[in-house]
Design a protein around this motif. Structure first.
Motif, PDB file in Angstrom:
ATOM      1  N   ASP A   2      44.629  -4.979 -24.859  1.00  0.00           N
ATOM      2  CA  ASP A   2      44.675  -4.542 -23.069  1.00  0.00           C
ATOM      3  C   ASP A   2      44.210  -3.173 -22.844  1.00  0.00           C
ATOM      4  OD1 ASP A   2      44.892  -7.100 -22.955  1.00  0.00           O
ATOM      5  OD2 ASP A   2      47.065  -6.590 -21.988  1.00  0.00           O
ATOM      6  N   LEU A   3      43.093  -2.076 -23.373  1.00  0.00           N
ATOM      7  CA  LEU A   3      42.964  -1.126 -23.166  1.00  0.00           C
ATOM      8  C   LEU A   3      41.814  -1.248 -22.653  1.00  0.00           C
ATOM      9  CD1 LEU A   3      42.733   0.453 -27.598  1.00  0.00           C
ATOM     10  CD2 LEU A   3      44.678   1.280 -25.028  1.00  0.00           C
ATOM     11  N   GLU A   4      41.163  -2.385 -22.054  1.00  0.00           N
ATOM     12  CA  GLU A   4      40.268  -1.518 -20.476  1.00  0.00           C
ATOM     13  C   GLU A   4      40.890  -1.255 -19.676  1.00  0.00           C
ATOM     14  OE1 GLU A   4      40.384  -6.731 -21.214  1.00  0.00           O
ATOM     15  OE2 GLU A   4      40.794  -4.460 -22.965  1.00  0.00           O
ATOM     16  N   TYR A   5      42.391  -1.939 -19.547  1.00  0.00           N
ATOM     17  CA  TYR A   5      42.854  -2.025 -18.225  1.00  0.00           C
ATOM     18  C   TYR A   5      43.594  -0.905 -18.310  1.00  0.00           C
ATOM     19  CZ  TYR A   5      42.592  -7.214 -18.471  1.00  0.00           C
ATOM     20  OH  TYR A   5      41.888  -8.027 -18.774  1.00  0.00           O
TER      21      TYR A   5
ATOM     22  N   ALA B  69      32.232   4.985 -17.370  1.00  0.00           N
ATOM     23  CA  ALA B  69      33.805   3.597 -18.065  1.00  0.00           C
ATOM     24  C   ALA B  69      34.691   3.964 -17.078  1.00  0.00           C
ATOM     25  CB  ALA B  69      34.057   3.914 -19.424  1.00  0.00           C
ATOM     26  N   GLY B  70      34.300   3.873 -16.029  1.00  0.00           N
ATOM     27  CA  GLY B  70      35.883   4.322 -15.110  1.00  0.00           C
ATOM     28  C   GLY B  70      36.546   3.670 -14.038  1.00  0.00           C
TER      29      GLY B  70
ATOM     30  N   THR C 123      27.673   0.521 -23.182  1.00  0.00           N
ATOM     31  CA  THR C 123      26.020   1.067 -24.028  1.00  0.00           C
ATOM     32  C   THR C 123      26.604   2.933 -23.975  1.00  0.00           C
ATOM     33  OG1 THR C 123      25.781  -0.836 -23.796  1.00  0.00           O
ATOM     34  CG2 THR C 123      24.712   0.632 -25.421  1.00  0.00           C
ATOM     35  N   ARG C 124      25.776   3.612 -23.354  1.00  0.00           N
ATOM     36  CA  ARG C 124      25.792   4.577 -23.459  1.00  0.00           C
ATOM     37  C   ARG C 124      26.651   5.414 -23.946  1.00  0.00           C
ATOM     38  NH1 ARG C 124      21.946   7.382 -18.822  1.00  0.00           N
ATOM     39  NH2 ARG C 124      20.649   6.285 -20.325  1.00  0.00           N
ATOM     40  N   ALA C 125      27.964   5.173 -23.545  1.00  0.00           N
ATOM     41  CA  ALA C 125      29.138   5.399 -22.886  1.00  0.00           C
ATOM     42  C   ALA C 125      29.936   5.737 -24.968  1.00  0.00           C
ATOM     43  CB  ALA C 125      30.344   4.971 -22.454  1.00  0.00           C
ATOM     44  N   ARG C 126      29.280   4.796 -25.678  1.00  0.00           N
ATOM     45  CA  ARG C 126      29.642   4.230 -27.022  1.00  0.00           C
ATOM     46  C   ARG C 126      28.795   5.019 -28.118  1.00  0.00           C
ATOM     47  NH1 ARG C 126      32.691   1.216 -30.264  1.00  0.00           N
ATOM     48  NH2 ARG C 126      31.231   0.759 -32.434  1.00  0.00           N
TER      49      ARG C 126
ATOM     50  N   LEU D 254      38.765   3.640 -27.875  1.00  0.00           N
ATOM     51  CA  LEU D 254      39.290   2.642 -28.172  1.00  0.00           C
ATOM     52  C   LEU D 254      38.838   1.612 -26.964  1.00  0.00           C
ATOM     53  CD1 LEU D 254      42.167   3.565 -30.437  1.00  0.00           C
ATOM     54  CD2 LEU D 254      39.921   1.657 -31.482  1.00  0.00           C
ATOM     55  N   VAL D 255      39.017   2.761 -25.893  1.00  0.00           N
ATOM     56  CA  VAL D 255      38.830   2.144 -24.031  1.00  0.00           C
ATOM     57  C   VAL D 255      37.955   1.602 -24.004  1.00  0.00           C
ATOM     58  CG1 VAL D 255      39.062   2.123 -21.883  1.00  0.00           C
ATOM     59  CG2 VAL D 255      40.427   3.949 -23.593  1.00  0.00           C
TER      60      VAL D 255
END
Length: 532
Positions: free
Chosen positions: A236-239, A452-453, A462-465, A500-501
């Motif tokens: 649940d790291l996206e949360y 990713a905010g 994709t750009r963040a990664r 990971l997020v």
């Protein structure tokens, strides 16, 4: 390299870590308690609004509110555990034993307030510095407990496992097992090994991987990054919850403006002095935090303004001075008199609903490695945390993890743990360039904030990664070649946590709670690939 041996190593001295240490010590265990800075330098200390104390005959209402705030994704077992055990844990430690100075009415009864997502007043508080009032009492008791050794300015670098760090070759075939950590004494620059039967991650959140955050400096997901490197399951790291109201003014620090102000009647307005939350949700300003944050984000995107405002005109100046003295004083430092003018606010990264996956006793999939508080994830919060549940979660997770650890240590006896000699720490001699560290951290935070905010999309992620992968290569190259420092440890863990997020967010196309995907689906939650 000095080797220190103990029963329990606790990494992090906020409310969860300190409460665990107290419970473990009372069970007869020796505890090493590490904190980055002074004892009160933890996110728990900055908690303003309060802590849930649902001591009524209808705990089902609290359970319903938690699940509703989570967008229907919270783990029912974790919710039931908190609702059933939380009030007793709070009463025993904070009320009966430590007598924390919660606000009371003229008859001496506890005062209750309400925050966003709550269907009733059930939150007790100490003015607007509840976390400080609680942690101050707990930290003082820790200081007077001889079984606990608290080490300020000691930073954990990496966890020790049988398969990675034992000098015995056959141990690499053992199941995933933790037996302590390499730690840095920042003052001396020396690296030590602390060998422990139980290692507990209580490092708090990850908000400082974003440009705007309510978290203490250094809150970059240390526990998450360390756990990931040894094979722990993450979930649940996206949360990542963004708090809607954080003070915003040029050349001023960001700091939390408690949701309790809205609970008492303050409203959000735009630069034209118009309310906008009534159109966004039936609960208006008291909608769940993710909804309020997105509404503010949309308002700012449409208007081009840098912030919105929290209007306290419905609150009497005398009430503001009595109920919110710390916020009154802090805003006044930067030229805002909240008894006469609105507070400029923006959303900011506040709380990680996900983390290192654990059961209800804090156990991870790595033997003898536990995670509690914000670092761990039982699924209590699901996709979005209900206000004022976090301090209560700290208390309950600390108590039940400590009791389970004490029972297991007693059952296994003195020969039940493999505690080998760890491999020697290999120290580099070259100093890292502090300018590179600062610039890398700024780039990381800007990348996470922009892509990713509060609102995400496939292209942004994709750009963040891509940016973060390149940045990680740079960081790893000079981490290997430079003498370890607190700043270098922080940067290394920050980039790992950020990736990971981003990966977790990329794997989940469904908008739920804190995780909002601009081009995503709003279909029912039906599961997704593992985060790691």
């Amino acid at each position: 390299m000095q080797i220190i041996r103990t029963d329990c190593l606790v990494i992090g001295a906020g409310l969860a870590g300190s409460a665990y240490a107290l419970h473990a010590a009372r069970a007869g265990l020796r505890v090493e308690l590490l904190c980055l800075d002074a004892p009160l330098a933890a996110n728990s200390d900055w908690a303003q609004g309060g802590i849930i104390y649902e001591n009524s005959a209808t705990p089902e209402r609290l359970a319903s509110d938690i699940i509703t705030a989570s967008d229907g994704t919270a783990n029912p077992a974790a919710v039931e555990h908190l609702v059933r055990e939380g009030p007793a844990a709070l009463k025993a430690l904070l009320l009966d034993e430590l007598d924390v100075a919660f606000d009371r009415d003229a008859q001496g009864d506890l005062e209750f307030t309400r925050e966003g997502g709550h269907s009733t007043r059930r939150i007790i508080h100490a003015k607007d510095t509840t976390g400080h009032a609680i942690l101050g009492k707990v930290a003082a008791r820790v200081e007077r407990t001889p079984e606990i050794t608290r080490r300020s300015g000691w930073v954990s670098i990496d966890l020790l496992t049988l398969s990675h760090n034992s000098r015995r070759p056959a141990d690499r075939y053992a199941p995933l097992t933790c037996f302590g950590a390499y730690v840095l004494d920042v003052a001396s620059g020396e690296v030590h090994a602390i060998i422990a039967k139980k290692t507990v991650l209580a490092t708090g959140g990850l908000g400082q991987i974003f440009r705007h955050s309510t978290n203490q400096p250094g809150s970059v997901g240390h526990g998450i990054a360390m756990a990931y490197r040894v094979g722990a399951r993450l979930i649940d790291l996206e949360y990542v919850q963004f708090h809607p109201t954080v003070f915003f003014k040029k050349n001023a620090p960001r700091f939390l403006i408690t949701e309790a102000i809205r609970g008492e009647g303050a409203v959000l307005i735009n630069a034209r002095k118009q309310r906008f939350m009534e159109a966004a949700h039936p609960l208006g300003e008291l909608a769940p935090r993710d909804i309020v944050s997105r509404a503010i984000h949309e308002e700012l995107a449409a208007s081009g303004e840098p912030c919105v405002y929290l209007d306290l005109s419905a609150l009497a100046p005398e009430f503001i001075r009595d109920r919110f003295p710390a916020i009154l004083a802090r805003c006044a430092e930067y030229g805002v008199d909240i008894t006469r003018e609105p507070i400029p606010v923006v959303p900011a990264a506040h709380f990680s609903c996900g983390g290192v996956h654990t059961d209800l006793q804090g156990r991870t999939n790595v033997r003898h490695l536990n995670a509690i508080g914000e670092t761990g994830c039982t699924g209590l919060h699901g996709a979005n945390r209900l206000a004022s549940t976090s301090l209560l979660e700290c208390l309950t997770s600390a108590q039940f993890t400590a009791l389970a650890d004490a029972q297991e240590i007693a059952a296994l006896g003195p020969t039940g743990f493999r505690l080998p000699e760890p491999s020697a720490w290999q120290a580099a001699r070259r100093d890292a360039d502090p300018t590179l560290i600062r610039q890398d951290l700024q780039l990381l935070r800007s990348t996470m904030w922009n892509y990713a905010g509060v609102v995400r999309s496939d292209k942004r992620l994709t750009r963040a990664r891509r940016i973060l992968l390149e940045l990680r290569e740079e960081i790893q190259s000079f981490y290997r070649d430079c003498r370890v420092t607190r700043e270098l440890v922080e940067l290394r863990n920050a980039v790992e946590t950020a990736l990971l997020v981003v990966r977790a967010a990329s794997l989940n196309p469904i908008s739920k709670g804190c995780h909002y995907v601009a081009n995503g689906s709003e279909a029912e939650f039906t599961g997704r690939p593992a985060n790691t």
